[in-house]
Design an enzyme around this catalytic site. Structure first.
Site, PDB file in Angstrom:
ATOM      1  N   CYS A 155     -12.377  37.003  18.780  1.00 56.28           N
ATOM      2  CA  CYS A 155     -11.503  38.141  18.686  1.00 56.28           C
ATOM      3  C   CYS A 155     -12.372  39.504  19.039  1.00 56.28           C
ATOM      4  O   CYS A 155     -12.202  40.334  19.812  1.00 56.28           O
ATOM      5  CB  CYS A 155     -10.754  38.625  17.796  1.00 56.28           C
ATOM      6  N   ASP A 212      10.942  48.211  32.529  1.00 55.05           N
ATOM      7  CA  ASP A 212      12.271  48.163  31.907  1.00 55.05           C
ATOM      8  C   ASP A 212      12.380  47.421  30.715  1.00 55.05           C
ATOM      9  O   ASP A 212      13.449  47.231  30.284  1.00 55.05           O
ATOM     10  CB  ASP A 212      12.871  47.301  32.990  1.00 55.05           C
TER      11      ASP A 212
END
Length: 219
Positions: free
Chosen positions: A45, A135
């Protein structure tokens, strides 16, 4: 649970390393990438978050906001960010990390990795990538196991494809890169091609004789 392509992404509230957010307000009219991490202070990570930090200008060029998620708290995130900056030679850490200590968002978004657990036996998040359009709908998702780091050049490539194909009647073939030829989508009728594709269309001959492999320069 989980989110399917085309679904509206939930308007969740969360605490992050940069303050509290409500997702749709944070998103505004932008594209966004939400990418999850199993835990703070973990090796793979750390490399991923640093790599994304260096790629921020490329994402900004494409109008894409970035936000990460990890199953630890805000204070833990802030300490980890200092390690990420040092390891990746970043002066600033340019995007927020969501805190999800109770795994509520991980479960809601279908990001739990059943094979990876923390010291308390709680499941960790997998390496999920969600690309969300202006959207507010999910446009693409990847799910990687905790042990496999992501290729962020590929994530930039798919952003280019998503943004192109959202406005033009083309699809991008295997291994496509920005500037290469595209495929005319099957719904475009032959009579509409000259108007839609003034650069011309090449039809690849195939044994079936069907004229469905239609290539055009990137619009």
């Amino acid at each position: 649970m989980g989110i399917n392509l085309g679904d509206e992404f939930p308007n969740f509230k969360a605490s992050t390393s940069s303050g509290d957010i409500k997702f749709h307000d944070w998103l505004g009219g932008s594209w966004a990438i939400l990418f999850s991490h199993p835990a703070d202070y973990t090796p793979v990570c750390t490399t991923e978050l640093g790599r994304v930090g260096h790629l921020v200008p490329e994402f900004q060029k494409r109008g894409v906001k970035l936000i990460a998620l990890s199953c630890d708290g805000v204070e833990s995130h802030k300490g980890w960010i200092e390690d990420i900056k040092a390891v990746s030679d970043l002066k600033e850490f340019p995007y927020p990390i969501i805190a999800d200590e109770k795994r509520e968002l991980a479960v809601q978004f279908g990001m739990v990795d059943p094979d990876e657990k923390d010291a308390a036996g709680l499941p960790l998040t997998c390496r999920a990538v969600f690309i969300i359009g202006p959207d507010k709908k999910l446009k693409l998702s990847f799910l990687y196991p905790a042990t496999t780091g992501r290729n962020f050049d590929e994530i930039l490539r798919v952003v280019d494809s998503l943004q192109l194909t959202a406005t033009k009647k083309v699809a991008t073939p295997a291994d496509w890169k920005q500037g290469e030829k595209c495929m005319v989508v099957p719904t475009v009728k032959a009579e509409d091609i000259p108007k839609l594709f003034p650069k011309g269309v090449e039809i690849k001959p195939v044994p079936s004789g069907k004229e469905y492999l239609r290539l055009t320069p990137q619009p």
